[in-house]
Design an enzyme around this catalytic site. Structure first.
Site, PDB file in Angstrom:
ATOM      1  CD  GLN A 165      -2.808   1.021   2.466  1.00 38.97           C
ATOM      2  OE1 GLN A 165      -3.784   0.273   2.395  1.00 38.97           O
ATOM      3  NE2 GLN A 165      -2.526   1.691   3.557  1.00 38.97           N
ATOM      4  CD  GLU A 208      -2.698   7.703   3.171  1.00 38.22           C
ATOM      5  OE1 GLU A 208      -3.193   7.951   4.269  1.00 38.22           O
ATOM      6  OE2 GLU A 208      -1.781   6.891   3.004  1.00 38.22           O
ATOM      7  CG  ASP A 245       0.495   0.375   5.685  1.00 35.15           C
ATOM      8  OD1 ASP A 245       0.397  -0.857   5.926  1.00 35.15           O
ATOM      9  OD2 ASP A 245      -0.436   1.174   5.879  1.00 35.15           O
ATOM     10  CD  GLU A 288       0.861   0.931   8.963  1.00 30.32           C
ATOM     11  OE1 GLU A 288       1.673   1.887   8.899  1.00 30.32           O
ATOM     12  OE2 GLU A 288      -0.353   1.065   8.766  1.00 30.32           O
ATOM     13  CE  LYS A 340      -4.791   4.004  10.237  1.00 26.73           C
ATOM     14  NZ  LYS A 340      -5.010   2.843   9.335  1.00 26.73           N
ATOM     15  NE  ARG A 369      -7.980   4.927   8.745  1.00 28.84           N
ATOM     16  CZ  ARG A 369      -8.649   3.818   9.066  1.00 28.84           C
ATOM     17  NH1 ARG A 369      -9.295   3.747  10.211  1.00 28.84           N
ATOM     18  NH2 ARG A 369      -8.659   2.761   8.254  1.00 28.84           N
ATOM     19  CB  SER A 370      -6.694   6.641   2.717  1.00 25.56           C
ATOM     20  OG  SER A 370      -7.761   5.801   3.059  1.00 25.56           O
ATOM     21  CE  LYS A 391       0.198   5.311   8.165  1.00 23.71           C
ATOM     22  NZ  LYS A 391       0.097   3.963   7.547  1.00 23.71           N
TER      23      LYS A 391
HETATM   24  C1  2PG Z   1      -3.245   2.871   6.762  1.00 25.56           C
HETATM   25  C2  2PG Z   1      -4.136   4.044   6.428  1.00 25.56           C
HETATM   26  C3  2PG Z   1      -3.333   5.315   6.218  1.00 25.56           C
HETATM   27  P1  2PG Z   1      -6.502   3.697   5.463  1.00 25.56           P
HETATM   28  O1  2PG Z   1      -3.467   1.755   6.265  1.00 25.56           O
HETATM   29  O2  2PG Z   1      -2.355   2.976   7.592  1.00 25.56           O
HETATM   30  O3  2PG Z   1      -2.313   5.138   5.279  1.00 25.56           O
HETATM   31  O4  2PG Z   1      -4.913   3.771   5.315  1.00 25.56           O
HETATM   32  O5  2PG Z   1      -6.934   4.954   6.123  1.00 25.56           O
HETATM   33  O6  2PG Z   1      -7.040   3.533   4.069  1.00 25.56           O
HETATM   34  O7  2PG Z   1      -6.782   2.481   6.312  1.00 25.56           O
HETATM   35 MG    MG Z   2      -1.905   0.763   7.541  1.00 27.19          MG
END
Ligand code: 2PG
Ligand code: MG
Length: 423
Positions: A165, A208, A245, A288, A340, A369-370, A391
């Protein structure tokens, strides 16, 4: 000070999808708003984000993604209970738990509870005449977190152009946040130029703000980012390191890790070797979600062979959830946690997860978050909570830069120290 009014409403996030906002008015006439973020590679064990698809509130033009039910829950269920209450974060979060005792906030929606909980913390900080960072850390200096910043995107954030990702950088040699960010911007822009020179349409910006360049192997992607670091006159591994990640839950199917772009399929044990090779071949300081969200045994096996200094970071594995964190501590499945707030659903219990992680020597990385928005509370939470790392995605898009800019501001106006967890 008391809450005189609470209103929930629907706004848009950085992907143009609806999200929840909550505004709290106080008895002194001020009002305080928070908007919640939303993920794309969402872990199965996250708190429940309420969307209207299939429900009575669904709005035709938002592809089922409207959040009117969550908004109604704020206005019809939460507001009547909270108006006239003192603006105290823990007390308000406890009211929210009483209104919805389900562990994943499925009844009211974690997007509803978090919007209210965040707006409460911002209003509570105001009532004490403090910034949000200072609300959580009134005394002494503030710790400015080390940024972990997206350069290349794939997976759910970029139409799967890469199997993993995110390929991120960590400016481990920087001595201030201001310096760290200047290095990152240079590397991000250099990577964009190098991408163009190599014939990629590198103006393809991912969710992102990173570059969606179709590398069919992780090694090629690592080498590309290292060349961008070096072109900026910086030393890879000494001044700027890499972080991945992997978001492997997204490509874990029937017990196999399927890297479609690389045309490779691995068993769990083979994937441990694959990941270990990557971290020994490249200057990677953090990895990650190298394994899927319920592949606990493989995480444990990896921890036994991984370099001691490597940050093994659980996102989908831990989902900012105390029970899952406790399991990881017990079984030694990881040594770091992504924090998060919307995986958890309340500000105070998110902080409790962070404190439990820290008490058990886990590194803590507060994360956006994305799907984001213009709010900058994340920067204050990371700083006020002394998280160590943050992050936010890349350095493109004001929904990302509002957080970086707030950290730049804090570094200038406050008594701060820049944290380096990789020393
Ligand atoms: C992640 C987040 C941020 P998402 O996986 O760490 O990059 O992505 O918000 O889509 O879960
Ligand atoms: Mg992640």
């Amino acid at each position: 000070m008391k809450i005189s009014k609470l209103i929930g409403y629907q706004v848009l996030d950085s992907r143009g999808r609806p999200t929840v906002a909550a505004s709290i008015s106080l008895s002194d006439g001020t009002s305080h708003t928070a908007r919640v973020p939303s993920g794309a590679s969402t872990g199965k064990h996250e708190a429940k984000e309420l969307r209207d698809l299939g429900g009575q509130y669904v709005e035709k033009f938002y592809a089922g993604l409207s959040v009117k039910q969550a908004v109604e829950n704020i206005n019809q269920v939460i507001a009547p209970r909270l108006v006239e209450e003192l603006v105290d974060l823990v007390a308000i979060d406890n009211h929210l738990i009483e209104l919805d005792p389900s562990p994943d906030h499925a009844k009211l929606g974690a997007n509803a509870t978090l919007a209210v909980s965040l707006a409460t913390s911002i209003a509570a900080a105001h009532s004490q005449n403090r910034s949000l960072a200072r609300y959580f850390q009134p005394e002494s200096y503030l710790k400015i977190p080390m940024p972990m910043v997206n350069i290349l995107s794939g997976g759910a954030h970029a139409n799967k152009v890469m199997d993993i990702q995110d390929l991120l950088i960590v400016p481990i040699g920087a001595t201030s946040f201001t310096q760290a960010l200047s290095w990152i911007v240079a590397i991000r822009e250099t990577a964009s130029e190098l991408g163009k020179q190599a014939g990629f349409v590198s103006n393809l910006i991912a969710d992102e703000g990173g570059l969606a360049i179709p590398f069919d192997s992780v090694s090629k992607a690592c080498e590309f980012v290292i060349s961008a670091i070096e072109k900026c006159g910086l030393i890879a591994g000494e001044q700027v390191s890499l972080a991945l990640d992997v978001a492997s839950t997204q490509f874990f199917e029937d017990g196999k890790y399927n890297l479609k772009n690389a045309k490779q399929s691995y068993s769990s044990d083979q994937f441990v070797t694959y990941i270990n090779n990557l971290v020994s071949n490249y200057p990677i300081v953090s990895i990650e979600d190298p394994f899927a969200e319920d592949d606990w045994l493989t995480w444990q096996k990896f921890m036994q062979v991984a370099p001691k200094k490597l940050q093994v970071l659980g996102d989908d594995l831990l989902t900012t959830n105390l029970a899952r964190l406790n399991r990881a501590i017990e079984e030694k499945s990881a040594n770091s946690i992504l924090i998060k707030a919307n995986q958890n659903g309340l500000v105070s219990s998110t902080l409790n997860v962070l404190k439990q992680a820290r008490a058990n020597n886990f590194n803590t990385v507060v994360s956006a978050r994305s799907g984001e928005n213009e709010d900058s509370w994340l920067a204050d939470l990371a700083t006020g909570w002394a998280a160590g790392q943050i992050k936010v995605g890349s350095t493109h898009g004001s929904e990302r830069n509002s957080k970086w800019n707030r950290l730049l501001e804090l570094e200038v106006i406050e008594n701060t120290k820049f944290i380096n967890p990789f020393n």
